[in-house]
Design a protein around this motif. Structure first.
Motif, mmCIF file in Angstrom:
data_model
loop_
_atom_site.group_PDB
_atom_site.id
_atom_site.type_symbol
_atom_site.label_atom_id
_atom_site.label_comp_id
_atom_site.label_asym_id
_atom_site.label_seq_id
_atom_site.Cartn_x
_atom_site.Cartn_y
_atom_site.Cartn_z
ATOM 1 N N LEU A 37 1.071 -1.125 -0.026
ATOM 2 C CA LEU A 37 0.040 0.346 -0.224
ATOM 3 C C LEU A 37 1.008 1.084 -0.158
ATOM 4 C CD1 LEU A 37 -3.015 -1.408 2.669
ATOM 5 C CD2 LEU A 37 -2.841 -0.725 0.082
ATOM 6 N N PRO A 38 1.438 1.534 -0.978
ATOM 7 C CA PRO A 38 2.684 2.466 -1.336
ATOM 8 C C PRO A 38 1.421 3.735 -1.325
ATOM 9 C CG PRO A 38 2.078 1.581 -3.245
ATOM 10 C CD PRO A 38 1.629 1.087 -2.579
ATOM 11 N N GLY A 39 2.212 4.762 -0.896
ATOM 12 C CA GLY A 39 2.015 5.859 -0.857
ATOM 13 C C GLY A 39 2.572 6.755 0.121
ATOM 14 N N SER A 40 2.409 8.629 -0.323
ATOM 15 C CA SER A 40 3.661 9.373 -0.232
ATOM 16 C C SER A 40 2.974 10.118 0.284
ATOM 17 C CB SER A 40 5.332 9.595 -0.693
ATOM 18 O OG SER A 40 4.417 10.384 -2.072
ATOM 19 N N THR A 41 3.844 11.666 0.793
ATOM 20 C CA THR A 41 3.524 12.875 1.336
ATOM 21 C C THR A 41 4.824 13.583 1.155
ATOM 22 O OG1 THR A 41 1.761 12.159 3.063
ATOM 23 C CG2 THR A 41 1.915 15.054 2.910
ATOM 24 N N GLN A 42 4.750 14.636 0.004
ATOM 25 C CA GLN A 42 5.584 15.821 -0.371
ATOM 26 C C GLN A 42 5.312 16.705 0.327
ATOM 27 O OE1 GLN A 42 7.379 15.972 -4.509
ATOM 28 N NE2 GLN A 42 5.955 14.956 -5.138
ATOM 29 N N SER A 43 6.410 17.527 1.392
ATOM 30 C CA SER A 43 5.592 18.353 2.199
ATOM 31 C C SER A 43 6.877 20.268 2.072
ATOM 32 C CB SER A 43 5.894 18.139 3.839
ATOM 33 O OG SER A 43 5.444 19.237 4.977
ATOM 34 N N LEU A 44 6.417 20.858 1.394
ATOM 35 C CA LEU A 44 6.887 22.119 0.850
ATOM 36 C C LEU A 44 7.116 23.312 1.721
ATOM 37 C CD1 LEU A 44 7.012 20.964 -3.053
ATOM 38 C CD2 LEU A 44 8.578 20.149 -1.433
ATOM 39 N N PRO A 45 7.760 24.185 2.406
ATOM 40 C CA PRO A 45 7.681 24.852 3.120
ATOM 41 C C PRO A 45 7.236 26.258 1.930
ATOM 42 C CG PRO A 45 9.931 24.771 3.290
ATOM 43 C CD PRO A 45 9.241 23.699 2.389
ATOM 44 N N GLY A 65 4.044 31.575 -1.038
ATOM 45 C CA GLY A 65 4.074 30.830 -2.684
ATOM 46 C C GLY A 65 5.242 29.682 -2.369
ATOM 47 N N VAL A 66 4.882 28.947 -3.946
ATOM 48 C CA VAL A 66 5.663 28.003 -4.511
ATOM 49 C C VAL A 66 6.122 28.153 -6.014
ATOM 50 C CG1 VAL A 66 5.971 25.860 -5.355
ATOM 51 C CG2 VAL A 66 6.144 26.157 -2.464
ATOM 52 N N THR A 67 6.612 28.710 -6.242
ATOM 53 C CA THR A 67 7.015 28.979 -8.212
ATOM 54 C C THR A 67 7.418 27.644 -8.555
ATOM 55 O OG1 THR A 67 9.097 29.284 -8.402
ATOM 56 C CG2 THR A 67 7.931 31.389 -8.352
ATOM 57 N N LYS A 68 6.393 27.635 -10.005
ATOM 58 C CA LYS A 68 6.732 26.640 -10.760
ATOM 59 C C LYS A 68 8.066 25.170 -10.441
ATOM 60 C CE LYS A 68 4.339 28.231 -15.368
ATOM 61 N NZ LYS A 68 4.255 27.801 -16.485
ATOM 62 N N LEU A 69 7.288 23.741 -10.018
ATOM 63 C CA LEU A 69 8.010 23.569 -9.392
ATOM 64 C C LEU A 69 8.690 21.783 -9.951
ATOM 65 C CD1 LEU A 69 10.553 23.712 -7.618
ATOM 66 C CD2 LEU A 69 8.592 22.615 -5.750
ATOM 67 N N ASP A 70 9.447 21.034 -10.258
ATOM 68 C CA ASP A 70 9.147 19.559 -10.528
ATOM 69 C C ASP A 70 9.148 19.235 -9.725
ATOM 70 O OD1 ASP A 70 9.282 20.204 -13.331
ATOM 71 O OD2 ASP A 70 11.082 19.969 -13.484
ATOM 72 N N VAL A 71 8.327 18.087 -9.098
ATOM 73 C CA VAL A 71 8.085 17.204 -8.247
ATOM 74 C C VAL A 71 7.756 16.145 -8.480
ATOM 75 C CG1 VAL A 71 7.452 19.260 -6.383
ATOM 76 C CG2 VAL A 71 6.054 17.875 -7.518
ATOM 77 N N GLN A 157 -1.886 43.500 6.663
ATOM 78 C CA GLN A 157 -2.314 44.273 7.775
ATOM 79 C C GLN A 157 -3.504 42.862 8.180
ATOM 80 O OE1 GLN A 157 -5.772 46.688 7.530
ATOM 81 N NE2 GLN A 157 -4.839 47.941 5.935
ATOM 82 N N ALA A 158 -3.345 41.564 6.852
ATOM 83 C CA ALA A 158 -4.003 40.083 7.927
ATOM 84 C C ALA A 158 -2.851 39.193 8.114
ATOM 85 C CB ALA A 158 -5.149 39.867 7.041
ATOM 86 N N PRO A 159 -1.662 39.468 9.077
ATOM 87 C CA PRO A 159 -1.145 38.166 8.900
ATOM 88 C C PRO A 159 -1.347 36.743 7.837
ATOM 89 C CG PRO A 159 -0.820 39.237 10.684
ATOM 90 C CD PRO A 159 -1.968 39.843 10.013
ATOM 91 N N LEU A 160 -0.780 36.115 7.488
ATOM 92 C CA LEU A 160 -0.713 34.991 6.683
ATOM 93 C C LEU A 160 -0.163 33.908 8.775
ATOM 94 C CD1 LEU A 160 0.280 34.490 3.526
ATOM 95 C CD2 LEU A 160 -2.126 34.574 4.023
ATOM 96 N N PRO A 161 -0.680 32.846 8.283
ATOM 97 C CA PRO A 161 -0.342 32.166 9.422
ATOM 98 C C PRO A 161 1.091 31.600 9.779
ATOM 99 C CG PRO A 161 -2.095 31.125 9.112
ATOM 100 C CD PRO A 161 -2.214 32.010 7.708
ATOM 101 N N GLU A 162 1.489 31.044 10.532
ATOM 102 C CA GLU A 162 3.275 30.401 10.489
ATOM 103 C C GLU A 162 3.264 29.048 10.294
ATOM 104 O OE1 GLU A 162 5.790 32.804 10.735
ATOM 105 O OE2 GLU A 162 4.726 34.356 12.067
ATOM 106 N N GLY A 163 4.327 29.013 9.611
ATOM 107 C CA GLY A 163 4.472 27.592 9.156
ATOM 108 C C GLY A 163 3.565 27.519 8.011
ATOM 109 N N LEU A 164 3.680 27.870 7.076
ATOM 110 C CA LEU A 164 2.479 26.932 5.851
ATOM 111 C C LEU A 164 4.009 26.503 5.007
ATOM 112 C CD1 LEU A 164 0.876 30.932 4.607
ATOM 113 C CD2 LEU A 164 -0.074 28.429 5.506
ATOM 114 N N ARG A 165 3.048 25.346 4.860
ATOM 115 C CA ARG A 165 4.000 24.518 4.091
ATOM 116 C C ARG A 165 2.968 23.457 3.055
ATOM 117 N NH1 ARG A 165 8.281 22.822 6.325
ATOM 118 N NH2 ARG A 165 8.864 20.802 4.873
ATOM 119 N N LEU A 166 3.585 23.645 1.759
ATOM 120 C CA LEU A 166 2.952 22.787 1.129
ATOM 121 C C LEU A 166 2.596 21.157 0.841
ATOM 122 C CD1 LEU A 166 0.501 22.985 -2.277
ATOM 123 C CD2 LEU A 166 2.850 23.049 -3.156
ATOM 124 N N GLU A 167 0.994 20.455 1.070
ATOM 125 C CA GLU A 167 1.559 19.014 1.132
ATOM 126 C C GLU A 167 0.988 18.672 -0.478
ATOM 127 O OE1 GLU A 167 1.876 17.678 4.735
ATOM 128 O OE2 GLU A 167 2.916 19.866 4.402
#
Length: 465
Positions: A37-45, A65-71, A157-167
């Motif tokens: 049962l493979p599967g994976s999670t890539q977590s990118l800051p 954000g993340v600019t265009k990226l090969d993953v 004025q409205a800070p984004l949350p700390e530690g944002l990551r792309l899953e």
């Protein structure tokens, strides 16, 4: 996917079912991989982008954000952050590159409000220290490139949350039988259009059952009230619980139940088990947590988008499951059941499909309720009749096991939902939409408008006039 909770409570029935329900064993919160049962999670800051990206004085208020990226290949995306109590006041958009064609999609919106689908604030799951803030996940299909942008509501004025990551979640390969399990024949809607779904009514304290509490019971068999008193787990290796006729369903009831007035329990529908959709049981926590009864059903949409086929639904489920547990820090899949656009019904959170498993789906009202998610986004898209019919069939059976009338009302006590403070007693329809208990669009305006139809059909499946 904004979740609003609507629950309904009713008289508890001690109907005893000898139901085949899988109760998977073993699980660890940390994920040792399961070879088949493979599967994976890539977590990118995420990093500051756009104007002001180099101005550190703006802090978390700048666009990230993340600019265009090969993953590596993935099929579902979401964004998480450190503090579960922090709100993301802004927008999240992603674009992805399809595997094979190499074509980039247009920008797609990701639902930023997701915490109202989580565990109740005073629950052990919420207090585990593992839970993170998160957007709703979005199914994008097989992709190998990504770009994301997260913009605050008001720059500076409205800070984004700390530690944002792309899953980025890869569901992996499912069971060999996966495609056949979820072909979906297209179910007919058995009832005429019912009234539009109603919101919570005025309080009726006398209507609340005294056993309305009880979240967190480790062994529901120790308390027979409001739960099937006899239970047998499904045989190992069972991918599907077959649909039963009314006679077959009643034949599995405890004889003492049938000795009295005939119970209003709908025929058990066909249910694809966790094994059937390929759940990796090493991801979730190994124990099960129960509540005292099932008095209401809350209907949700998953807000993962409608760009999936029914044969892909198991992959969507594996992706959401991994996102809930690995990325968001939940103990298991949040919903108790899921339904795809073809009307296939899937077992959700582990612990027994006939049991009162405590889910994480309707903040403040998870106790004594069942959460049902229709896969897709139904704010502007009409839900398929097959999905509405499946909601009716599932609730007729599940609510019937606990003596609940789909056309009835029930009073639930809020555990704290934002809309209703902790301790407030609220009257709901027994079948409600998430928005009834929280300030949210969930389950989407067009699915919410079909709940009247689902209630009427559910009552008919139970044999009520």
């Amino acid at each position: 996917m904004r979740g609003f909770l609507a629950t309904s409570v009713g008289v508890v029935c001690s109907a005893a079912l000898i139901l085949p329900l899988s109760q998977p064993s073993g699980a660890i919160a940390a994920p040792p991989r399961v070879p088949d049962l493979p599967g994976s999670t890539q977590s990118l800051p995420l990093a500051p982008t756009g104007e002001g990206a180099s101005d550190r004085s703006l802090g978390a208020a700048t666009e990230q954000g993340v600019t265009k990226l090969d993953v590596r290949p993935f099929s579902l995306v979401g964004v998480v952050w450190d503090d579960v109590k922090a709100e993301l006041h802004g927008t999240v958009q992603v674009r992805t590159r399809a595997v094979g064609s190499g074509d980039w999609s247009g920008w797609q919106d990701v639902e930023t409000h997701n915490h109202e689908h989580g565990a109740d604030l005073d629950s052990a799951e919420s207090a585990s220290g593992k839970v993170r803030g998160s957007t709703a996940p979005l199914w994008v299909g097989a992709s190998d490139g990504v770009e994301v942008r997260v913009r605050p509501e008001t720059a500076g004025q409205a800070p984004l949350p700390e530690g944002l990551r792309l899953e980025l979640v890869d569901p992996g390969e499912g069971p060999a039988s996966e495609g056949a399990l979820s072909e979906g024949a297209g179910l007919e809607d058995p009832a005429a259009e019912g009234p539009a779904a109603e919101g919570p009514a005025a309080e009726d304290p006398a209507a609340e059952d005294p056993a309305s509490d009880g979240a967190g019971l480790e062994d529901p068999a120790a308390e027979g009230v409001g739960r099937p008193a006899v239970y047998q787990p499904a045989p190992q290796g069972q991918n599907v619980l077959p649909e039963l006729s009314r006679a077959e369903t009643e034949a599995q009831l405890d004889p003492s139940v049938m000795a009295g007035a005939a119970p209003y329990i709908g025929p058990r529908p066909r249910i694809i088990t966790r094994q059937g959709w390929g759940a990796d049981e090493s991801l979730r926590e190994k124990t099960f947590v129960y509540t005292a009864s099932v008095k209401a059903a809350f209907v949700h949409h998953s807000a993962t988008g409608n760009n999936y086929t029914c044969s892909e639904a198991p992959s969507v489920l594996r992706s959401i499951y991994r996102y809930h547990v690995v990325s968001s820090g939940w103990r298991d899949f949040g919903y108790n059941f899921a339904i795809d656009k073809c009307g296939n019904i899937y077992e959700g959170r582990a612990g027994g499909v006939d049991k009162a498993v405590l889910g994480a789906h309707t903040l403040g009202f998870n106790t004594n309720s069942v959460g049902i998610a229709v896969l897709g986004t139904y704010s502007l898209s009409t839900p398929p009749a097959a999905a509405v019919t499946a909601v009716a069939k599932l609730t007729a059976w599940k609510l019937g096991l606990y003596g609940m009338n789909p056309l009835g009302k029930v009073v639930l006590t809020s555990g704290g939902s934002g809309k209703y403070a902790k301790g407030v007693r609220v009257s709901f329809n027994v079948i409600s939409g998430h928005r009834d208990g929280f300030f949210t669009d969930c389950p989407g305006a067009l699915l919410y408008s079909r709940l009247g139809t689902a209630r009427n059909a559910s009552a008919k499946y139970q044999g009520r006039a």
